[in-house]
Scaffold this active site. Structure first.
Site, PDB file in Angstrom:
ATOM      1  CE  LYS A  68      -1.204   2.308   3.338  1.00  0.00           C
ATOM      2  NZ  LYS A  68      -2.360   2.188   4.204  1.00  0.00           N
ATOM      3  NE  ARG A 112      -4.486   0.564   7.262  1.00  0.00           N
ATOM      4  CZ  ARG A 112      -3.622   1.415   7.756  1.00  0.00           C
ATOM      5  NH1 ARG A 112      -3.991   2.318   8.663  1.00  0.00           N
ATOM      6  NH2 ARG A 112      -2.367   1.392   7.342  1.00  0.00           N
ATOM      7  CD  GLN A 140      -9.445   7.470   9.967  1.00  0.00           C
ATOM      8  OE1 GLN A 140      -9.840   6.865  10.958  1.00  0.00           O
ATOM      9  NE2 GLN A 140      -9.653   7.016   8.747  1.00  0.00           N
ATOM     10  NE  ARG A 163     -10.967  26.442   8.307  1.00  0.00           N
ATOM     11  CZ  ARG A 163     -10.663  26.278   7.015  1.00  0.00           C
ATOM     12  NH1 ARG A 163      -9.572  25.606   6.676  1.00  0.00           N
ATOM     13  NH2 ARG A 163     -11.439  26.780   6.074  1.00  0.00           N
ATOM     14  N   GLY A 224      -3.666  10.168  15.266  1.00  0.00           N
ATOM     15  CA  GLY A 224      -3.043  11.201  14.453  1.00  0.00           C
ATOM     16  C   GLY A 224      -1.548  11.084  14.283  1.00  0.00           C
ATOM     17  CG  ASP A 226       0.713   9.207  10.384  1.00  0.00           C
ATOM     18  OD1 ASP A 226       1.211  10.334  10.604  1.00  0.00           O
ATOM     19  OD2 ASP A 226      -0.095   8.996   9.462  1.00  0.00           O
ATOM     20  CE  LYS A 230       1.739  13.806  10.623  1.00  0.00           C
ATOM     21  NZ  LYS A 230       0.784  13.053   9.778  1.00  0.00           N
TER      22      LYS A 230
END
Length: 321
Positions: A68, A112, A140, A163, A224, A226, A230
């Protein structure tokens, strides 16, 4: 080689119990079976605020494995394009020949990932959930809450977005989809303190979810983080958690929430996060009472991609017969 386009993939693959079972089985096999899953290959394109991840895994007993490519280009809104994209290729585990090209434009990754959150909630969240909370208003934020309905019944949703117009659009769309009230709140703290299940779905590079907001009878799924830059959870969250879990520790400590906690000395190599597959298989303990605080860090794994690609391939082939 069969080729399937996004429209037919969306029509044939849904957030449903069959897809949930495929992802849950993949996690269980990761803990108990023969799986070959290499580290994630990542490419950054900083001038376009873009990134690409390449993931794959072989799962014993499956007659195919997926490769992928998932892209995230976060300036795409200015071009009128979605931020996330990608595709999957499915290969035969017997001959290595390509079986299918799934031109899903990131849809199967969205599915997934949402289902992985549902699997985490199934095994770690309180049995009785009145309010589900979500931080973020993107894809998500939608997928996670919709998938959560497969494993927990809840009466309302609290949502926070930076927002207001996006939060209100989320509210309108998800009230129709979920069939329950969705309330837009003005602070992240209100989401956490007012919910039994909270999902964080942002690409934040600075942590924002504070340990002092945590309360008994709470589960947090963080999706979030990954990448090594982050982070959504302050490391003190892991100190307060009764059970701290992840999809794969090797990934969490490199690119997930486990990285910062390890660097801060809150986690240690000899006391890693429990892996979700081991919890599903009964090799690690799960929530023992309703008052517990549980956390699960999801970085996304190759076994999820192979599982959802095989599920999609079988469903789409059947629809063509």
């Amino acid at each position: 080689m069969l080729m399937f386009r996004e429209e037919e993939i969306r029509a044939g693959v849904k957030l449903d119990d069959q897809a949930l079972e495929a992802v849950e089985t993949a996690f269980r096999t990761l803990a108990t079976g023969n799986v070959s899953q290499p580290p994630v290959a990542r490419v950054d394109i900083p001038e376009e605020n873009g990134e690409a991840d390449i993931k794959t895994a072989y799962i014993e007993g499956f007659d195919g494995f997926a490769v992928k490519v998932s892209t995230g280009f976060f300036n795409n809104e200015t071009y009128g394009l979605p931020s996330l994209g990608g595709l999957m290729m499915l290969f035969s585990t017997k001959t290595g020949q390509p079986k299918a090209l799934l031109q899903d434009n990131g849809y199967l990754t969205d599915v997934r990932t949402g289902l992985a959150g549902a699997v985490a909630a199934k095994h770690l969240a309180p049995a009785n959930v009145k309010t589900a909370g979500v931080l973020g208003t993107g894809m998500q934020a939608r997928m996670q809450i919709e998938a959560l309905q497969l494993v927990r019944s809840f009466e309302q949703v609290l949502v926070y977005g930076r927002r207001q117009e996006k939060a209100e659009a989320y509210q309108k769309e998800m009230e129709e989809k979920l069939g329950c009230p969705v309330k837009v709140v003005t602070t992240m703290e209100e989401v956490v303190k007012g919910s039994e299940v909270v999902v964080t779905t942002t690409p934040a590079t600075a942590p924002y979810l504070k340990p002092e907001w945590l309360h008994s009878n709470l589960h947090i799924t963080a999706v979030g983080s990954d990448a090594p830059d982050k982070q959504e959870l302050e490391v003190g969250v892991f100190e307060k958690a009764d059970i701290a879990a992840c999809d794969v520790w090797a990934q969490s400590k490199q690119m997930g929430e486990g990285r910062a906690a390890l660097e801060a000395g809150v986690l240690h190599e000899d006391t890693p996060l429990r892996e979700l597959g081991a919890i599903i298989a009964g090799l690690e303990s799960t929530r023992s009472n309703e008052s517990a605080i549980t956390v699960c860090d999801l970085t996304g794994t190759g076994v999820q991609d192979t599982a959802i690609a095989m599920h999609a391939y079988q469903a789409l082939k059947k629809s063509e017969e």
